[in-house]
Scaffold this motif. Structure first.
Motif, PDB file in Angstrom:
ATOM      1  N   GLU A  47      74.497  82.410 -13.605  1.00  0.00           N
ATOM      2  CA  GLU A  47      75.143  83.608 -13.065  1.00  0.00           C
ATOM      3  C   GLU A  47      75.793  84.439 -14.189  1.00  0.00           C
ATOM      4  O   GLU A  47      75.674  85.665 -14.229  1.00  0.00           O
ATOM      5  CB  GLU A  47      76.206  83.228 -12.028  1.00  0.00           C
ATOM      6  CG  GLU A  47      75.682  82.517 -10.780  1.00  0.00           C
ATOM      7  CD  GLU A  47      75.721  80.994 -10.888  1.00  0.00           C
ATOM      8  OE1 GLU A  47      75.283  80.465 -11.944  1.00  0.00           O
ATOM      9  OE2 GLU A  47      76.173  80.345  -9.932  1.00  0.00           O
ATOM     10  N   THR A  68      79.828  86.289  -8.102  1.00  0.00           N
ATOM     11  CA  THR A  68      79.644  85.005  -7.417  1.00  0.00           C
ATOM     12  C   THR A  68      79.763  85.168  -5.910  1.00  0.00           C
ATOM     13  O   THR A  68      78.950  84.663  -5.129  1.00  0.00           O
ATOM     14  CB  THR A  68      80.681  83.994  -7.942  1.00  0.00           C
ATOM     15  OG1 THR A  68      80.464  83.802  -9.344  1.00  0.00           O
ATOM     16  CG2 THR A  68      80.573  82.662  -7.223  1.00  0.00           C
ATOM     17  N   GLU A  71      76.610  87.019  -4.742  1.00  0.00           N
ATOM     18  CA  GLU A  71      75.393  86.175  -4.809  1.00  0.00           C
ATOM     19  C   GLU A  71      75.410  85.135  -3.705  1.00  0.00           C
ATOM     20  O   GLU A  71      74.427  84.919  -3.009  1.00  0.00           O
ATOM     21  CB  GLU A  71      75.314  85.519  -6.200  1.00  0.00           C
ATOM     22  CG  GLU A  71      74.033  84.783  -6.511  1.00  0.00           C
ATOM     23  CD  GLU A  71      74.110  83.309  -6.139  1.00  0.00           C
ATOM     24  OE1 GLU A  71      75.196  82.713  -6.315  1.00  0.00           O
ATOM     25  OE2 GLU A  71      73.109  82.781  -5.651  1.00  0.00           O
ATOM     26  N   ARG A  72      76.571  84.525  -3.490  1.00  0.00           N
ATOM     27  CA  ARG A  72      76.630  83.444  -2.509  1.00  0.00           C
ATOM     28  C   ARG A  72      76.521  83.957  -1.068  1.00  0.00           C
ATOM     29  O   ARG A  72      76.118  83.222  -0.186  1.00  0.00           O
ATOM     30  CB  ARG A  72      77.935  82.636  -2.696  1.00  0.00           C
ATOM     31  CG  ARG A  72      77.974  81.931  -4.046  1.00  0.00           C
ATOM     32  CD  ARG A  72      79.154  81.035  -4.218  1.00  0.00           C
ATOM     33  NE  ARG A  72      79.176  80.445  -5.577  1.00  0.00           N
ATOM     34  CZ  ARG A  72      79.827  79.322  -5.886  1.00  0.00           C
ATOM     35  NH1 ARG A  72      80.494  78.648  -4.950  1.00  0.00           N
ATOM     36  NH2 ARG A  72      79.809  78.849  -7.119  1.00  0.00           N
ATOM     37  N   HIS A  74      74.552  86.443  -0.237  1.00  0.00           N
ATOM     38  CA  HIS A  74      73.241  87.089  -0.060  1.00  0.00           C
ATOM     39  C   HIS A  74      72.091  86.114  -0.268  1.00  0.00           C
ATOM     40  O   HIS A  74      70.986  86.524  -0.648  1.00  0.00           O
ATOM     41  CB  HIS A  74      73.103  88.276  -1.015  1.00  0.00           C
ATOM     42  CG  HIS A  74      73.916  89.465  -0.619  1.00  0.00           C
ATOM     43  ND1 HIS A  74      75.288  89.498  -0.765  1.00  0.00           N
ATOM     44  CD2 HIS A  74      73.567  90.655  -0.061  1.00  0.00           C
ATOM     45  CE1 HIS A  74      75.745  90.664  -0.329  1.00  0.00           C
ATOM     46  NE2 HIS A  74      74.733  91.385   0.103  1.00  0.00           N
ATOM     47  N   ARG A  75      72.333  84.835  -0.056  1.00  0.00           N
ATOM     48  CA  ARG A  75      71.326  83.806  -0.321  1.00  0.00           C
ATOM     49  C   ARG A  75      70.392  83.551   0.859  1.00  0.00           C
ATOM     50  O   ARG A  75      69.237  83.180   0.692  1.00  0.00           O
ATOM     51  CB  ARG A  75      72.026  82.475  -0.653  1.00  0.00           C
ATOM     52  CG  ARG A  75      72.692  82.438  -2.009  1.00  0.00           C
ATOM     53  CD  ARG A  75      73.543  81.181  -2.157  1.00  0.00           C
ATOM     54  NE  ARG A  75      74.018  81.016  -3.542  1.00  0.00           N
ATOM     55  CZ  ARG A  75      74.913  80.106  -3.912  1.00  0.00           C
ATOM     56  NH1 ARG A  75      75.437  79.263  -3.010  1.00  0.00           N
ATOM     57  NH2 ARG A  75      75.301  80.010  -5.174  1.00  0.00           N
ATOM     58  N   LYS A 125      70.819  92.253  -8.152  1.00  0.00           N
ATOM     59  CA  LYS A 125      71.680  91.156  -7.680  1.00  0.00           C
ATOM     60  C   LYS A 125      71.169  90.592  -6.359  1.00  0.00           C
ATOM     61  O   LYS A 125      71.152  89.386  -6.142  1.00  0.00           O
ATOM     62  CB  LYS A 125      73.119  91.651  -7.530  1.00  0.00           C
ATOM     63  CG  LYS A 125      73.803  91.963  -8.855  1.00  0.00           C
ATOM     64  CD  LYS A 125      75.188  92.554  -8.662  1.00  0.00           C
ATOM     65  CE  LYS A 125      75.899  92.812  -9.984  1.00  0.00           C
ATOM     66  NZ  LYS A 125      77.226  93.457  -9.788  1.00  0.00           N
ATOM     67  N   THR A 126      70.700  91.476  -5.473  1.00  0.00           N
ATOM     68  CA  THR A 126      70.213  91.026  -4.171  1.00  0.00           C
ATOM     69  C   THR A 126      68.934  90.209  -4.323  1.00  0.00           C
ATOM     70  O   THR A 126      68.762  89.165  -3.692  1.00  0.00           O
ATOM     71  CB  THR A 126      69.959  92.252  -3.272  1.00  0.00           C
ATOM     72  OG1 THR A 126      71.156  93.027  -3.183  1.00  0.00           O
ATOM     73  CG2 THR A 126      69.504  91.827  -1.888  1.00  0.00           C
ATOM     74  N   ALA A 129      69.746  86.830  -5.847  1.00  0.00           N
ATOM     75  CA  ALA A 129      70.413  85.958  -4.850  1.00  0.00           C
ATOM     76  C   ALA A 129      69.429  85.464  -3.800  1.00  0.00           C
ATOM     77  O   ALA A 129      69.537  84.328  -3.329  1.00  0.00           O
ATOM     78  CB  ALA A 129      71.552  86.714  -4.179  1.00  0.00           C
ATOM     79  N   TYR A 156      74.793  78.543  -8.149  1.00  0.00           N
ATOM     80  CA  TYR A 156      73.400  78.966  -8.024  1.00  0.00           C
ATOM     81  C   TYR A 156      72.437  77.789  -8.187  1.00  0.00           C
ATOM     82  O   TYR A 156      71.592  77.547  -7.325  1.00  0.00           O
ATOM     83  CB  TYR A 156      73.099  80.049  -9.071  1.00  0.00           C
ATOM     84  CG  TYR A 156      71.661  80.511  -9.091  1.00  0.00           C
ATOM     85  CD1 TYR A 156      70.688  79.829  -9.809  1.00  0.00           C
ATOM     86  CD2 TYR A 156      71.272  81.647  -8.387  1.00  0.00           C
ATOM     87  CE1 TYR A 156      69.359  80.254  -9.807  1.00  0.00           C
ATOM     88  CE2 TYR A 156      69.952  82.084  -8.399  1.00  0.00           C
ATOM     89  CZ  TYR A 156      69.001  81.368  -9.115  1.00  0.00           C
ATOM     90  OH  TYR A 156      67.687  81.787  -9.107  1.00  0.00           O
ATOM     91  N   SER A 348      66.191  88.281 -13.524  1.00  0.00           N
ATOM     92  CA  SER A 348      67.329  88.826 -14.289  1.00  0.00           C
ATOM     93  C   SER A 348      66.831  89.655 -15.470  1.00  0.00           C
ATOM     94  O   SER A 348      67.258  90.798 -15.662  1.00  0.00           O
ATOM     95  CB  SER A 348      68.230  87.691 -14.761  1.00  0.00           C
ATOM     96  OG  SER A 348      67.498  86.757 -15.549  1.00  0.00           O
TER      97      SER A 348
END
Ligand code: SDX
Length: 379
Positions: A47, A68, A71-72, A74-75, A125-126, A129, A156, A348
């Motif tokens: 991350e 964080t 990301e968490r 949108h998993r 980012k989406t 994730a 992650y 990334s």
């Protein structure tokens, strides 16, 4: 116009500048925004490295906490995307599922046509994730297993392993997986990244660039090599009861035959690194940790046997895919899942390059030397 010299495969051609990473074959080094990748792999999370690639700086505590949280949250695999994945045959390659998922996520994104840096960073980012759930579920459905929902309390790497195997991975496995995600994240103008930049240079959208990059990464000369390495190990035969020395002897014999037959052995060689891939020592250490954790010494015999034989015959050294393949095998991933893991990480790097390309964009359109028929005319 004088006959221009053709640079097949653009070998050695500098087509643009980048501030994202520096691959230096002379010093056998790789810098992400100036930081040696070995240092990042030793002390950062994936991350943190993703944010470094996107923004140019490692995040402070607040920035990391914000990402964080994003990301968490949108998993999870959406019901619509799960339905589309379920409609794809389990006989198709998992890279086709990744490619489809990236396209669906783009089609579902209301900001898909907004190429502002802010919108593209949010899309990046989406995608980062959301891809693990696609890769994890696709392996599970091929095994006849149900979807495993993400867990927001896990980082992650740990969550990726949780969603794939439905159980919490041991810390050494999480650490090795995190290292692999950092090492796979970025590598200047490799074929898939350059593909993303070509697509971006027409002012097409970020998701189209990622879909094209996934297509390029699938090939065994590029990302698909990590799967091909495992096929080599399987062809030689993995025998858990034999000693490392016995495995090494069989591997050397296999490589000698392959090279005698002029075969290209995947996992070896590199277009830029000619004295070894700078990332291999770090990934090899992660593989050694997996071999110790799972007590599989015969695998190091196969690894050493192939490496020694290739080195003696052609002085060609392993690339990152060589240690990554068996490491993913030991973690429990099915071989066709290996390159999708590369996708999850390289999202990334690809998206960082999409944003950089737009900063000083020029349409990428090289020339060609014509060698077809002279001008001719219908009757
Ligand atoms: C990745 O670019 C990147 O940065 C990619 C990557 C990233 O992070 O994005 O690092 C990830 O793609 C790593 C590479 C994974 N690919 C493989 O492992 C596939 C096997 N490797 C080869 O196909 C090859 O090494 C390439 C494609 C990677 C690079 O090839 P080049 O630079 O075009 O060189 P070449 O194919 O012309 O080979 C030069 C010589 C040839 O010998 P001769 O025919 O001149 O006698 O070396 C030989 C090749 O035959 N050779 C190999 C070999 N790699 C090169 N011989 C056998 N097996 C191999 N793997």
């Amino acid at each position: 116009m004088a006959e221009a010299e053709i640079k097949k495969g653009l070998a050695g051609v500098v087509v643009d500048s980048t501030a994202i990473s520096k691959v230096n074959p002379d010093t056998n080094s790789l810098l992400y925004r100036g930081y040696p990748v070995q240092e990042l792999a030793a002390s950062c999370s994936f991350e943190q490295v993703a944010l470094l690639l996107w923004t140019g700086e490692l995040p402070d505590d607040v920035e990391l906490a914000d990402f964080t949280a994003f990301e968490r949250s949108h998993r999870a695999l959406s019901p619509e995307l799960k339905q589309i994945i379920d409609a794809l045959p389990t006989t198709c390659h998992p890279m086709d599922v990744c490619r489809t998922a990236a396209s669906v996520l783009g089609a579902q994104d209301p900001t898909a046509e907004d190429s502002s840096r802010e919108a593209n960073l949010a899309k990046a980012k989406t995608l980062l994730a959301g891809m693990p759930a696609v890769v994890a579920y696709d392996q599970r459905r091929r095994r006849g297993q149900e979807l495993v929902e993400p867990r927001e309390e896990l980082g992650y790497a740990a969550n990726f392993l949780w969603m794939t195997f439905g159980e919490e991975a041991a810390e050494p496995v999480v650490d090795a997986f995190n290292v692999s995600m950092i090492l796979y994240a970025e590598h200047s103008f490799n074929a898939s990244t350059f593909t993303a930049r070509v697509i971006t240079s027409t002012l097409s959208d970020l998701h189209s660039a990622v879909v094209g990059a996934i297509g390029a990464l699938k090939g065994p000369l590029h990302g698909g090599a990590n799967e091909a390495v495992m096929h080599t190990f399987d062809e030689i035969g993995i025998r858990q009861e034999e000693t490392a020395e016995e495995a090494e002897a069989r591997a050397k014999a296999w490589m000698d035959d392959a090279l005698a037959a002029k075969k290209k052995v995947m996992g070896f060689g590199h277009r830029v690194y000619k004295n070894g891939d700078s990332r291999v020592p770090t990934m090899k250490a992660a593989l050694d940790a997996m071999i110790e954790h799972y007590d599989r010494p015969e695998l190091i015999g196969l690894y050493n046997g192939l490496e020694k034989s290739m080195g003696e015959a052609k002085s060609i050294k392993p690339n990152l895919d060589y240690p990554a393949g068996p490491a993913y095998h030991l973690m429990g991933f099915d071989t066709p899942t290996f390159t999708p893991l590369f996708v999850a990480s390289r999202i990334s790097g690809w998206t960082a390059h999409v944003m950089e390309q737009l900063e000083t964009n020029a349409l990428i359109r090289p020339l060609s030397a014509y060698n077809g028929p002279d001008e001719r005319h219908l009757a």
